[in-house]
Scaffold this active site. Structure first.
Site, PDB file in Angstrom:
ATOM      1  N   ARG A  92     -15.052   0.412  -0.632  1.00  0.00           N
ATOM      2  CA  ARG A  92     -14.935   1.860  -0.740  1.00  0.00           C
ATOM      3  C   ARG A  92     -15.498   2.324  -2.089  1.00  0.00           C
ATOM      4  NH1 ARG A  92     -10.406   3.254  -1.660  1.00  0.00           N
ATOM      5  NH2 ARG A  92      -9.292   1.279  -1.631  1.00  0.00           N
ATOM      6  N   TYR A 232     -20.059   0.627   5.149  1.00  0.00           N
ATOM      7  CA  TYR A 232     -18.909  -0.240   4.925  1.00  0.00           C
ATOM      8  C   TYR A 232     -17.571   0.373   5.357  1.00  0.00           C
ATOM      9  CZ  TYR A 232     -15.573  -3.361   3.107  1.00  0.00           C
ATOM     10  OH  TYR A 232     -14.522  -4.224   3.060  1.00  0.00           O
ATOM     11  N   LYS A 241      -9.452   5.419   6.888  1.00  0.00           N
ATOM     12  CA  LYS A 241      -8.963   6.068   5.673  1.00  0.00           C
ATOM     13  C   LYS A 241      -9.274   7.563   5.649  1.00  0.00           C
ATOM     14  CE  LYS A 241      -6.962   2.490   4.451  1.00  0.00           C
ATOM     15  NZ  LYS A 241      -7.236   1.406   3.567  1.00  0.00           N
ATOM     16  N   HIS A 261      -0.174   4.994   3.414  1.00  0.00           N
ATOM     17  CA  HIS A 261      -0.882   3.708   3.352  1.00  0.00           C
ATOM     18  C   HIS A 261       0.155   2.586   3.422  1.00  0.00           C
ATOM     19  CE1 HIS A 261      -4.104   1.183   0.982  1.00  0.00           C
ATOM     20  NE2 HIS A 261      -4.188   0.990   2.277  1.00  0.00           N
ATOM     21  N   SER A 283      -4.568  -1.184  -1.962  1.00  0.00           N
ATOM     22  CA  SER A 283      -5.556  -1.996  -1.253  1.00  0.00           C
ATOM     23  C   SER A 283      -5.601  -3.411  -1.822  1.00  0.00           C
ATOM     24  CB  SER A 283      -6.933  -1.344  -1.372  1.00  0.00           C
ATOM     25  OG  SER A 283      -6.882  -0.054  -0.819  1.00  0.00           O
ATOM     26  N   CYS A 285      -3.363  -5.695  -1.839  1.00  0.00           N
ATOM     27  CA  CYS A 285      -2.139  -6.101  -2.529  1.00  0.00           C
ATOM     28  C   CYS A 285      -1.087  -6.647  -1.573  1.00  0.00           C
ATOM     29  CB  CYS A 285      -1.586  -4.950  -3.346  1.00  0.00           C
ATOM     30  SG  CYS A 285      -2.627  -4.560  -4.765  1.00  0.00           S
ATOM     31  N   ASP A 308      -1.602  -1.293   7.997  1.00  0.00           N
ATOM     32  CA  ASP A 308      -2.303  -0.537   6.945  1.00  0.00           C
ATOM     33  C   ASP A 308      -1.894   0.936   6.860  1.00  0.00           C
ATOM     34  OD1 ASP A 308      -4.403  -0.840   4.858  1.00  0.00           O
ATOM     35  OD2 ASP A 308      -5.496   0.638   6.038  1.00  0.00           O
ATOM     36  N   ARG A 400     -14.108  -9.153   4.966  1.00  0.00           N
ATOM     37  CA  ARG A 400     -13.089  -8.669   5.908  1.00  0.00           C
ATOM     38  C   ARG A 400     -13.240  -9.283   7.288  1.00  0.00           C
ATOM     39  NH1 ARG A 400      -9.210  -4.656   3.854  1.00  0.00           N
ATOM     40  NH2 ARG A 400      -9.918  -4.421   1.720  1.00  0.00           N
TER      41      ARG A 400
HETATM   42  P1  GTP Z   1      -6.116  -3.697   2.332  1.00  0.00           P
HETATM   43  O1  GTP Z   1      -6.552  -4.103   3.679  1.00  0.00           O
HETATM   44  O2  GTP Z   1      -7.238  -3.591   1.354  1.00  0.00           O
HETATM   45  O3  GTP Z   1      -5.316  -2.443   2.340  1.00  0.00           O
HETATM   46  O4  GTP Z   1      -5.241  -4.921   1.720  1.00  0.00           O
HETATM   47  P2  GTP Z   1      -3.749  -5.418   2.022  1.00  0.00           P
HETATM   48  O5  GTP Z   1      -2.790  -4.602   1.235  1.00  0.00           O
HETATM   49  O6  GTP Z   1      -3.532  -5.516   3.476  1.00  0.00           O
HETATM   50  O7  GTP Z   1      -3.748  -6.883   1.350  1.00  0.00           O
HETATM   51  P3  GTP Z   1      -3.741  -8.323   2.037  1.00  0.00           P
HETATM   52  O8  GTP Z   1      -2.477  -8.615   2.783  1.00  0.00           O
HETATM   53  O9  GTP Z   1      -5.003  -8.501   2.774  1.00  0.00           O
HETATM   54  O10 GTP Z   1      -3.725  -9.261   0.740  1.00  0.00           O
HETATM   55  C1  GTP Z   1      -4.699  -9.150  -0.265  1.00  0.00           C
HETATM   56  C2  GTP Z   1      -4.715 -10.391  -1.087  1.00  0.00           C
HETATM   57  O11 GTP Z   1      -3.431 -10.615  -1.677  1.00  0.00           O
HETATM   58  C3  GTP Z   1      -5.036 -11.633  -0.270  1.00  0.00           C
HETATM   59  O12 GTP Z   1      -5.943 -12.422  -1.004  1.00  0.00           O
HETATM   60  C4  GTP Z   1      -3.720 -12.332  -0.134  1.00  0.00           C
HETATM   61  O13 GTP Z   1      -3.861 -13.708  -0.011  1.00  0.00           O
HETATM   62  C5  GTP Z   1      -2.968 -11.922  -1.401  1.00  0.00           C
HETATM   63  N1  GTP Z   1      -1.505 -11.894  -1.167  1.00  0.00           N
HETATM   64  C6  GTP Z   1      -0.867 -11.276  -0.144  1.00  0.00           C
HETATM   65  N2  GTP Z   1       0.468 -11.473  -0.204  1.00  0.00           N
HETATM   66  C7  GTP Z   1       0.692 -12.232  -1.309  1.00  0.00           C
HETATM   67  C8  GTP Z   1       1.869 -12.778  -1.910  1.00  0.00           C
HETATM   68  O14 GTP Z   1       3.009 -12.603  -1.428  1.00  0.00           O
HETATM   69  N3  GTP Z   1       1.704 -13.502  -3.061  1.00  0.00           N
HETATM   70  C9  GTP Z   1       0.461 -13.708  -3.599  1.00  0.00           C
HETATM   71  N4  GTP Z   1       0.380 -14.422  -4.712  1.00  0.00           N
HETATM   72  N5  GTP Z   1      -0.669 -13.222  -3.047  1.00  0.00           N
HETATM   73  C10 GTP Z   1      -0.562 -12.495  -1.927  1.00  0.00           C
HETATM   74  C1  SPV Z   2      -8.384  -0.536   1.864  1.00  0.00           C
HETATM   75  O1  SPV Z   2      -9.256  -0.580   0.983  1.00  0.00           O
HETATM   76  O2  SPV Z   2      -7.229  -0.095   1.646  1.00  0.00           O
HETATM   77  C2  SPV Z   2      -8.678  -1.059   3.212  1.00  0.00           C
HETATM   78  C3  SPV Z   2     -10.055  -1.403   3.540  1.00  0.00           C
HETATM   79  O3  SPV Z   2      -7.777  -1.142   4.035  1.00  0.00           O
HETATM   80  S1  SPV Z   2     -11.037   0.009   3.868  1.00  0.00           S
HETATM   81  O4  SPV Z   2     -11.021   0.242   5.298  1.00  0.00           O
HETATM   82  O5  SPV Z   2     -12.386  -0.279   3.413  1.00  0.00           O
HETATM   83  O6  SPV Z   2     -10.476   1.152   3.204  1.00  0.00           O
HETATM   84 MN    MN Z   3      -5.752  -0.550   3.212  1.00  0.00          MN
END
Ligand code: GTP
Ligand code: SPV
Ligand code: MN
Length: 617
Positions: A92, A232, A241, A261, A283, A285, A308, A400
């Site tokens: 983004r 993207y 989003k 979110h 994002s 996290c 999400d 992704r």
């Molecule tokens: P968006 O799709 O961008 O909104 O991301 P998200 O909030 O869904 O994050 P996602 O669950 O994909 O995790 C992002 C990164 O954080 C990944 O590399 C995970 O492996 C890492 N991660 C997720 N949960 C944990 C956790 O409990 N501990 C640690 N150390 N890392 C974590």
């Molecule tokens: C985020 O960045 O919070 C995502 C991926 O979930 S995107 O769809 O690119 O916003």
């Molecule tokens: Mn997201």
């Protein structure tokens, strides 16, 4: 009614004209808009997307032919593909994202603002002829259930077949949606998208067309979106989003609900009692991972409702939440059999589009963290040879997977109930090496809104820009609030006022990412986060203990179920500590943030003063 996207009428190509004459819709506003956009953008042809399997098949085949997609080995990943973006179109673009309202104040102080009329002038110049030599796809879609009381329709016009196929995974699209829009003469959000790369006659296309000049523009007052230059994810799949958060948050403000979110998790305890928890993390996290958690605490079961986006509505004074999406657009790196086996299983079922991952030599995909063993040779996301000693990641950090949510075995049966599921708790969380404890419970709704308003996190690769910088990210919505952030915070407070603070979900604040002095994670995370979930559920029930600290109620180590967990007393101490000195250092950051917001609701400045008071005791 939205401003016409075109000022000067231009002839349509014979093929585009024919496609308009044979349009599969009687929706006058849609027909008018499609014609106006076609006149402006000058596509070679127009394709009305029906969402069928046959259409997916022919579009993916075309993209394989064009080099946009690589077909993966069907034995490993049936009906699955890998796409590789332009190296400058990987996330983004928050600096190029605009909220265009009549007054700057209506969008401020956290959003980029431009005058809507002036922005439309600029955009018309960019969109003029931008689809030359390309097919213009018309994608009718609905966010949330088609049978909802008030279905939230959109139509995305895009010149990207990658967008069409991704939208087919992420939303309910196609003929059924269009039929219902026709039957009810439904309102829809105009979502206009172009990669901004017209083709001159005879010009060879590239695998990932895009434009260095990018505009992700929202007109919340018109309920319209214009996105230019990027192919993207969040920039181009406009139902996600742009609509389900930015435009929907503005609609929600007007209609008395929330577009957030947040993931949605269903938890069943050993006594078969069920709770639903929504969690807002910025994002990259941990939302998708938390939504798909495999609990390590015996007897506890977790299922996913969403990963999400949450739409939170009220029936009476009870909050109910729905997931408006139909797919997962998950961060690949860090997703592996040990961290998120449920995501791995969903992906292995096929029907997935990967973007910017690495390719294995035997027709599979790989990314950092997928397996403990690192393959000896890969083709990296830029198409170069890669070996473990290459000294650079094989997959882009924001690579992704895009997979239908139905493929997740742990999907709750009620995931698409148009009425939603009752919400027991809201969890905020961020990525902080220091200061923020593993979990705390707010003292009440207003304090919970304060916790959300001051949420902080280190930036990630999900957005273009520096990574690892601490920033304030209210409710994990900083890049997604479609109107004035102060009004947004006031809206949260008003909902508590209107429905009664005692009826609102309980609010918690977590941090899976705190470090020990030696730099390691203090808390093992992932499946072990179920121990925190257990505590949260027990706090909602009123049966778990905790200690009142300056920042909220925090469990003592003995209040958490740590049975079977290998964790040292130092680590659990580091994870749970509320260190007054760290928090005193945090205060100026909170004060600066409120000063930047400028017009923060008084309730929240009082909360900040209360925190300061408690810390200096
Ligand atoms: P968006 O799709 O961008 O909104 O991301 P998200 O909030 O869904 O994050 P996602 O669950 O994909 O995790 C992002 C990164 O954080 C990944 O590399 C995970 O492996 C890492 N991660 C997720 N949960 C944990 C956790 O409990 N501990 C640690 N150390 N890392 C974590
Ligand atoms: C985020 O960045 O919070 C995502 C991926 O979930 S995107 O769809 O690119 O916003
Ligand atoms: Mn997201």
């Amino acid at each position: 009614m939205a401003q016409k996207p075109t000022d000067t009428t231009q002839e349509l190509s014979a093929e585009a004209q024919k496609s308009l004459d044979q349009a599969p819709t009687t929706h006058q506003r849609l027909l008018t808009w499609v014609r106006e956009v076609a006149e402006l953008t000058q596509p070679e042809s127009i394709h009305w997307v029906d969402g069928s399997e046959a259409e997916w098949k022919s579009l993916t085949e075309e993209m394989v032919e064009a080099g946009t997609l690589v077909r993966l080995d069907p034995e490993k990943f049936p009906n699955s593909f890998a796409a590789f973006s332009d190296p400058d179109d990987v996330a983004r673009v928050e600096e190029r994202t605009f909220i265009c309202t009549k007054t700057a104040k209506a969008a401020g102080p956290t959003n980029n603002w431009e005058d809507p009329q002036e922005m439309k002038e600029i955009l018309r110049d960019h969109f003029r002829g931008s689809m030359r030599g390309r097919t213009m796809y018309v994608i009718p879609f609905v966010m949330g259930h088609l049978d909802a009381d008030d279905p939230k329709y959109g139509v995305e016009i895009s010149d990207s077949p990658y967008v069409v196929c991704s939208m087919r995974i992420m939303a309910t699209i196609g003929a059924d949606v269009l039929k219902k829009m026709d039957d009810t003469n439904a309102f829809f959000v105009e979502c206009l998208h172009s990669v901004g790369a017209p083709l001159e006659p005879g010009q060879q296309d590239v695998a990932w067309p895009c434009n260095p000049s990018k505009y992700i523009v929202h007109f919340p007052e018109d309920r319209a979106i214009w996105s230019f230059g990027s192919g993207y994810g969040g920039n181009a799949l406009l139902g996600k989003k742009c609509y389900a958060l930015r435009i929907a948050s503005a609609i929600a403000h007007d209609e008395g609900w929330l577009a957030e979110h947040m993931l949605i998790l269903k938890v069943t305890d050993p006594d078969n009692a069920t709770k639903y928890i929504a969690a807002a993390f910025p994002s990259a996290c941990g939302k998708t991972n938390f939504a798909m958690i495999e609990p390590t605490v015996p007897g506890w079961k977790a299922e996913m409702v969403g990963d999400d986006i949450s739409w939170i509505r009220f029936r009476g004074d009870q909050a109910y939440v729905t997931n408006p999406e139909a797919g997962l657009f998950g961060v690949a790196p860090g997703t592996g059999w040990s961290t998120n086996p449920n995501a791995m299983k969903a992906i292995a079922a096929g029907n997935t589009i990967f973007t910017n991952v690495a390719l294995t030599d035997d027709g599979g995909v790989w990314w950092e963290g997928m397996t403990d063993d690192v393959p000896e040779h890969l083709t990296d996301w830029k198409g170069n040879d890669w070996t473990p000693d290459s000294g650079r990641p094989a997959a882009h950090p924001n690579s992704r997977f895009c997979t239908p949510i139905k493929q997740a075995e742990i999907l709750a049966a009620e995931y698409d109930d148009p009425n939603g599921v009752p919400l027991s708790a809201i969890v905020f969380g961020g990525r902080r090496k220091t200061t923020v404890p593993l979990v705390s419970e707010s003292f009440g709704w207003e304090h919970g809104v304060f916790q959300g308003a001051t949420l902080s996190s280190e930036t990630t690769a999900a957005a273009k820009g520096a990574v690892g910088v601490v920033r304030r990210d209210p409710m994990a919505m900083l890049p997604f609030i479609g109107y004035n952030a102060n009004e947004y915070l006031q809206h949260w407070l008003d909902l508590g006022e209107n429905h009664g603070a005692e009826n609102m979900p309980k609010v918690f604040y977590v941090n899976w990412f705190r470090r020990t002095p030696d730099g390691g994670f203090a808390w093992p995370g992932f499946g072990e986060n179920s121990r925190v979930v257990e505590w949260i559920c027990r706090r909602v029930d009123g049966t778990a203990g905790g200690v009142e600290t300056a920042v909220g109620v925090v469990p003592n180590p003995e209040d958490l179920n740590l049975e079977g967990l290998e964790i040292t007393p130092e680590e659990i101490q580091a994870a749970l500590a509320v260190d007054a000195e760290e928090w005193l250092e945090e205060l100026p950051g909170i004060e600066d943030w409120f000063a930047k917001l400028g017009d923060v609701p008084e309730v929240l400045t009082e909360q900040a003063a209360g925190l300061k008071d408690r810390l200096s005791k």
